[in-house]
Motif scaffolding. Structure first.
Motif, PDB file in Angstrom:
ATOM      1  N   GLN A  10       0.802  -1.216   0.000  1.00  0.00           N
ATOM      2  CA  GLN A  10       0.000   0.000   0.000  1.00  0.00           C
ATOM      3  C   GLN A  10       0.844   1.279   0.000  1.00  0.00           C
ATOM      4  N   ASP A  12       2.749   4.332  -1.080  1.00  0.00           N
ATOM      5  CA  ASP A  12       2.620   5.108  -2.320  1.00  0.00           C
ATOM      6  C   ASP A  12       4.011   5.450  -2.857  1.00  0.00           C
ATOM      7  N   ARG A 309      -1.507  13.365  -6.145  1.00  0.00           N
ATOM      8  CA  ARG A 309      -1.471  12.114  -5.394  1.00  0.00           C
ATOM      9  C   ARG A 309      -2.119  12.288  -4.017  1.00  0.00           C
ATOM     10  N   ILE A 313      -5.452  10.435  -2.421  1.00  0.00           N
ATOM     11  CA  ILE A 313      -5.411   9.743  -1.131  1.00  0.00           C
ATOM     12  C   ILE A 313      -6.495  10.278  -0.195  1.00  0.00           C
ATOM     13  N   SER A 316      -9.854   8.974  -1.376  1.00  0.00           N
ATOM     14  CA  SER A 316      -9.955   7.510  -1.372  1.00  0.00           C
ATOM     15  C   SER A 316     -10.201   6.973   0.031  1.00  0.00           C
ATOM     16  N   CYS A 317      -9.828   7.749   1.034  1.00  0.00           N
ATOM     17  CA  CYS A 317      -9.970   7.308   2.418  1.00  0.00           C
ATOM     18  C   CYS A 317     -11.421   7.498   2.866  1.00  0.00           C
ATOM     19  N   SER A 323      -9.002  11.748   5.965  1.00  0.00           N
ATOM     20  CA  SER A 323      -9.175  12.741   4.900  1.00  0.00           C
ATOM     21  C   SER A 323      -8.834  14.142   5.384  1.00  0.00           C
ATOM     22  N   ASN A 379      -2.721   6.577   3.549  1.00  0.00           N
ATOM     23  CA  ASN A 379      -2.843   5.730   2.367  1.00  0.00           C
ATOM     24  C   ASN A 379      -2.582   4.259   2.694  1.00  0.00           C
ATOM     25  N   THR A 382      -5.578   2.356   4.137  1.00  0.00           N
ATOM     26  CA  THR A 382      -6.805   2.366   3.352  1.00  0.00           C
ATOM     27  C   THR A 382      -6.709   1.282   2.292  1.00  0.00           C
ATOM     28  N   HIS A 384      -7.772  -0.437  -1.019  1.00  0.00           N
ATOM     29  CA  HIS A 384      -8.364   0.063  -2.262  1.00  0.00           C
ATOM     30  C   HIS A 384      -8.974  -1.084  -3.052  1.00  0.00           C
ATOM     31  N   SER A 389     -13.103   2.001  -1.088  1.00  0.00           N
ATOM     32  CA  SER A 389     -11.957   1.862  -0.207  1.00  0.00           C
ATOM     33  C   SER A 389     -12.439   1.475   1.175  1.00  0.00           C
TER      34      SER A 389
END
Length: 393
Positions: A10, A12, A309, A313, A316-317, A323, A379, A382, A384, A389
């Motif tokens: 995970q 990044d 990016r 992230i 996506s959380c 977030s 990230n 989380t 995906h 997510s």
């Protein structure tokens, strides 16, 4: 073992690669800047120290990354209180330099508490917003005002203590953090319109006081060196030997780089000592002069990819606390980059903000590396999937 493998997968790597690119640009630019006439040191002097700060920052980034970010809530209040206490200590016992009192010396090492307060504020506001918005229901305008008031109540003490150092640049970063996190919280655009009107009215009042009550304005509201910076920004040609000296030389250096630049270590103005603080606040001058428009564009594109990016992230959380943390980091970095580059090309007034991950300096660099560690932390935790997510537990 499987959990560790999942965390490892995970990670990044795009974000890490972008930070690595910024590190390489930083070391090249600092090496070249160290050759300027204003420094009586070997060109590698600042580079070696910057490498050490990158190593320390990387260790701190890993530390911020491996601890479950949900545990940050346990340290939010103590850290923020410690940060405010340090700002009070700076006010009474800090080291003064260039008209500002921003540093504390411990065991012979100086550091700038306001840099770390930025991270502490992100943690504090993320926790606060998570607590007051976690029910996900649609809020009324009145309730949004209450959210804004609570955020302001938490952030204003830090904003005020930093502003009176005086350090307008970092104070505006604090405001940027609050604004970005309120935006993530879904505050009504009407409130942002009201805040914009208040800010505009405040600036208009300052201009009116400057024009009609100049003595009061300079004695109680704006320090002389701050006013000189504003004059130097608005009309640098009126005093090219003093107020406009730094900005005019910086713009001339960047402009002389043209498309491809003069070449690494070949910058004339960068080496002449005509641009003070060129290895810190004005490092973009070196990049513009020696690597040209192309090099400056590559740097800006790297920053845009970095923010892209982080935005991915953040959205996506599915844990709003995560977030909010990422949103705070975005607010922390975006304004600094815009302000630093803007002030070197005359778009913004000159402040003491460093260019994140590129300018020489320990406090700012380690703070930014910790911030990236927080983003990576969110990230990593989380999961995906194709259609959504889920937070790792």
């Amino acid at each position: 073992m499987n959990e560790r493998k999942t965390y490892f997968q995970q990670l990044d790597y795009t974000l890490l690669f972008l930070i690595f690119l910024l590190m390489c640009i930083s070391l090249l630019a600092i090496y070249s800047a160290a050759m300027a006439g204003q420094y009586n040191v070997e060109p590698t002097y600042f580079v070696k120290r910057q490498v050490i700060w990158f190593i320390i920052g990387t260790v701190l980034m890993i530390g911020a990354m491996v601890i479950d970010y949900d545990m940050f809530k346990n340290f939010t209040i103590p850290l923020y209180v410690i940060g405010l206490i340090l700002l009070v200590v700076v006010h009474f016992y800090g080291i003064e330099r260039n008209g500002s009192q921003r540093w504390i010396s411990i065991a012979g090492n100086e550091f700038q508490p306001s840099e770390f307060v930025k991270i502490f504020l992100v943690l504090a506001l993320a926790h606060l917003l998570f607590l007051i918005t976690k029910d996900y229901r649609e809020r009324t305008l009145k309730e949004d005002f209450v959210v804004v008031f609570k955020v302001a109540a938490v952030g204003f003490p830090a904003f005020f203590l930093i502003l009176i150092q005086p350090d307008l640049g970092t104070a505006l970063v604090i405001a940027s953090i609050m604004g970005t996190m309120l935006l993530m919280a879904g505050i009504s655009w009407k409130i942002f319109a009201v805040l914009g009107a208040v800010i505009f009215s405040f600036l208009a009042t300052l201009v009116w006081l400057h024009n009609n009550f100049f003595e009061f304005f300079t004695e109680y509201l704006v320090k002389p060196h701050q006013l000189r910076r504003i004059y130097g920004w608005l009309d640098p040609e009126s005093d090219p030997g003093d107020m406009g000296y730094q900005l005019l030389n910086a713009m001339q250096g960047i402009g002389s780089g043209k498309l491809y630049g003069k070449g690494f270590t070949e910058g004339v103005l960068s080496k002449s000592g005509a641009v003070p603080e060129i290895h810190t606040d004005f490092i973009f001058t070196v990049i513009g002069e020696e690597f040209g428009f192309l090099g400056a564009t590559i740097l800006i594109v790297i920053y845009f990819l970095l923010f892209y990016r982080m935005i991915i992230i953040a959205f996506s959380c599915n844990n709003m606390y995560g977030s909010y943390l990422v949103a705070g980091v975005i607010g922390l970095l975006v304004f600094q980059i815009f302000q630093n580059i803007g002030m070197t090309i005359g778009l913004m007034p000159i402040t003491g903000l460093a260019l994140p991950f590129v300018s020489y300096g320990g406090s700012a660099l380690t703070t930014n590396m910790i911030a990236i560690g927080i983003v990576l932390n969110v990230n990593i935790r989380t999961r995906h999937y194709m259609f959504g997510s889920e937070e790792l537990t």
